[in-house]
Design a protein around this motif. Sequence first.
Motif, PDB file in Angstrom:
ATOM      1  N   GLN A  33      -0.890   4.898  -7.331  1.00 32.61           N
ATOM      2  CA  GLN A  33      -1.727   3.816  -7.855  1.00 32.61           C
ATOM      3  C   GLN A  33      -2.835   3.458  -6.873  1.00 32.61           C
ATOM      4  O   GLN A  33      -2.822   3.872  -5.712  1.00 32.61           O
ATOM      5  CB  GLN A  33      -0.866   2.587  -8.139  1.00 32.61           C
ATOM      6  CG  GLN A  33       0.107   2.819  -9.288  1.00 32.61           C
ATOM      7  CD  GLN A  33       1.076   1.663  -9.461  1.00 32.61           C
ATOM      8  OE1 GLN A  33       1.189   0.795  -8.613  1.00 32.61           O
ATOM      9  NE2 GLN A  33       1.797   1.675 -10.572  1.00 32.61           N
ATOM     10  N   ASP A  34      -3.784   2.659  -7.361  1.00 36.38           N
ATOM     11  CA  ASP A  34      -4.918   2.259  -6.541  1.00 36.38           C
ATOM     12  C   ASP A  34      -4.462   1.287  -5.444  1.00 36.38           C
ATOM     13  O   ASP A  34      -3.656   0.391  -5.695  1.00 36.38           O
ATOM     14  CB  ASP A  34      -5.958   1.589  -7.445  1.00 36.38           C
ATOM     15  CG  ASP A  34      -7.258   1.359  -6.703  1.00 36.38           C
ATOM     16  OD1 ASP A  34      -7.510   2.077  -5.720  1.00 36.38           O
ATOM     17  OD2 ASP A  34      -8.014   0.461  -7.112  1.00 36.38           O
ATOM     18  N   THR A  35      -5.012   1.474  -4.249  1.00 38.97           N
ATOM     19  CA  THR A  35      -4.626   0.617  -3.125  1.00 38.97           C
ATOM     20  C   THR A  35      -5.668  -0.464  -2.837  1.00 38.97           C
ATOM     21  O   THR A  35      -5.443  -1.318  -1.981  1.00 38.97           O
ATOM     22  CB  THR A  35      -4.444   1.464  -1.849  1.00 38.97           C
ATOM     23  OG1 THR A  35      -5.662   2.167  -1.597  1.00 38.97           O
ATOM     24  CG2 THR A  35      -3.318   2.463  -1.988  1.00 38.97           C
ATOM     25  N   ALA A  36      -6.785  -0.419  -3.533  1.00 43.14           N
ATOM     26  CA  ALA A  36      -7.874  -1.361  -3.229  1.00 43.14           C
ATOM     27  C   ALA A  36      -7.492  -2.796  -3.600  1.00 43.14           C
ATOM     28  O   ALA A  36      -7.896  -3.743  -2.919  1.00 43.14           O
ATOM     29  CB  ALA A  36      -9.137  -0.956  -3.975  1.00 43.14           C
ATOM     30  N   THR A  54       0.830  -1.204   0.000  1.00 46.71           N
ATOM     31  CA  THR A  54       0.000   0.000   0.000  1.00 46.71           C
ATOM     32  C   THR A  54       0.865   1.255   0.000  1.00 46.71           C
ATOM     33  O   THR A  54       0.580   2.221  -0.715  1.00 46.71           O
ATOM     34  CB  THR A  54      -0.927   0.005   1.236  1.00 46.71           C
ATOM     35  OG1 THR A  54      -1.778  -1.130   1.164  1.00 46.71           O
ATOM     36  CG2 THR A  54      -1.775   1.263   1.285  1.00 46.71           C
ATOM     37  N   GLN A 103      -7.902   6.011  -0.173  1.00 45.43           N
ATOM     38  CA  GLN A 103      -8.195   6.462  -1.539  1.00 45.43           C
ATOM     39  C   GLN A 103      -7.957   7.965  -1.659  1.00 45.43           C
ATOM     40  O   GLN A 103      -8.518   8.746  -0.906  1.00 45.43           O
ATOM     41  CB  GLN A 103      -9.650   6.156  -1.896  1.00 45.43           C
ATOM     42  CG  GLN A 103      -9.997   6.551  -3.320  1.00 45.43           C
ATOM     43  CD  GLN A 103     -11.443   6.226  -3.668  1.00 45.43           C
ATOM     44  OE1 GLN A 103     -12.082   5.424  -3.011  1.00 45.43           O
ATOM     45  NE2 GLN A 103     -11.957   6.875  -4.689  1.00 45.43           N
TER      46      GLN A 103
END
Lengths: 161, 483
Positions: free
Chosen positions: A37-40, A29, B368
């Motif tokens: 970038q996306d952490t999901a 993360t 996010q």
Amino acid sequence: MSTSLQDRLGVALGLALTAATATWWLGSTRLALAQGQDTAGAAALAIEALWLARAMALPPLALRLGVLRGSRPAAANCAAFVAAPWPLLLLAWSASGLPTGRVVAAEVALLAGGLVVPLIGQGLRGVLRSTQLAATAGTAIGTILAAGLWLTRALWWSPPP
Amino acid sequence: MRGQALLLLALCTMAEAGAQPRIEMSLAPAWDGWSRPGRTTEVEIQLRSGAATQAILQVSAGRETVHAPLDLEAGRMQRLHVAVGSAERVTATLTIDGQLRERREIGIAQSESPLLGVAVASGVATGLEGFNAIRLELGDLPHDASAYSSVDALVLDAASLGALDQRQLGALISHAAACGRIALVDADPGARGVLEAAAGCGGAMLVSAATGEEAAARLQATLAVPSTPPAALSGLRDLAPPQLDAWQRVVLVIAAYLGAAALAATFSSSAWVIVSLPALATLVAYGVLQLSQATPHLLVWAEAGPTARVAQYRAWQRVSAPARGRARVPVLTQLGSVRPCSGGELRFVFDAALGRAESAEIDARLFQPITLCYSGSFPVMRAVAIDASAGDTLRVRNAGSLAWPTGTLVGRGVVYELPALGPGESATLRAHGEHGATEAATRAAISRIPFEGHAAIWPLELASVADAPVDSSAWLLVPVPPS
């Protein structure tokens, strides 16, 4: 293995799994945040890894402890093993896009397995009448179940979107 | 008899309570319904209610939604101009007391070719090679400057210019300040002067002509003028480091839990304690997530031409979501037009009385990044001249009429400390080794100018921006013309 160690085996394994997964998840993360970038995705993978690792470790652990320690101590051990990563799971769920119901259902299934499978181990000892033989048989059955779970994991857990 | 009268009275009361006010609603697009993919356009919603009532207006365009609570007055026409992304379908719904009362839908034509807006009352034919020309009525011109991104060039005559209302004129001036390509046909000298005074890029994109043909020819000539692409957040990454407050909080929570659980497992023999501790820790972690506050960050990057009187800026308001759920980000109203930076789902809460968005809402996840983009312009007068250079030294002069504060000069990979200079004053600069706190901004400045060029960069004060986050930074870049 001493009785004291056997009683703490579940929580020790659970905490070790939690620490390892947390290290990987927080590291990936941090890298994703640094690169914008996306952490999901990493969070969903961490949840999947926690579920698969516990689901695969639970059958041999629960069966063997059920044989050696009886169903109640084994169930407590398994519950501690299943519950140990819950705080991490909550944080990873918060960072992921996985549906809440799916994550909760997986935990309920694991907890139910942790309470029921030790009873099978205890029953196995009663049927085979030899603790050593029952422990070996329980471990073998648990390993086969874990392998089956791994091979059919796509049916149990679809990859995160 | 008395019972019948009571029944009648009750029926009348129920009928009155159940009666819904008559609603008139219309939805119309700007630019005659034309736009370009990925751009911003505007829609006008007209509403009239037969009775005073509260209503919720929702405008949906692609993944963007504008949510506007309204107080409708009896018989009064209410007009709203809402900037939205140029989705193929734009839908407006009006809900009263939770019930959907009206729904309107329009299509936005997506032009692959550049668009030329022609608002010429005389009806003279005007066109540009390679452009899709659209004829505009007065109501087709937007009220929000961001909606001007739908067209690539605009032709306006005196009649159209004079008929613009205050907000339309303000948006047009902002568009001119943002280097919008505009041709004025036979325009009133006063109105032309206002636009010329505000025009960005040294006025290179604003042309005047006596006829439509001449306007087209002069617009064609502006196509040859090189334009610097606006700064993007990806290009200013050094100035916008990742927000790690939420990540650090999570690390602390996990470390504390693992420590507490290890102690409990070591020193407690009670299965009850060992099993209940993770459940308790989960509740604590949930509480920490819910009580956490996001720390917003604002980055403003402005650029002005060497002799320009207007600087164009881009601003990014960034927040790292502290938990999963609906995150609300207040819009900084003094920073001009606000738009979503990415294509994700976003809901603007619109203040109908003020005619602008007051906050943005997004269904976010922990970590996010939520970013709102702003753009606009402000007046500036920074004229830097390099009189001579030798080796690592530069002779710099303030060629403008206003003093400038201490800043940094960059060029050919060398960084100089730029002292505060009054009008006409000069200073000799030597290469500066240590960039200190301005290092990231200096790198960003170097990336925005040609290698052979020079530019001055100054930090800007954001004191005038109400509610600006504490963690903010703002920079003004002014290229230096070749000596």
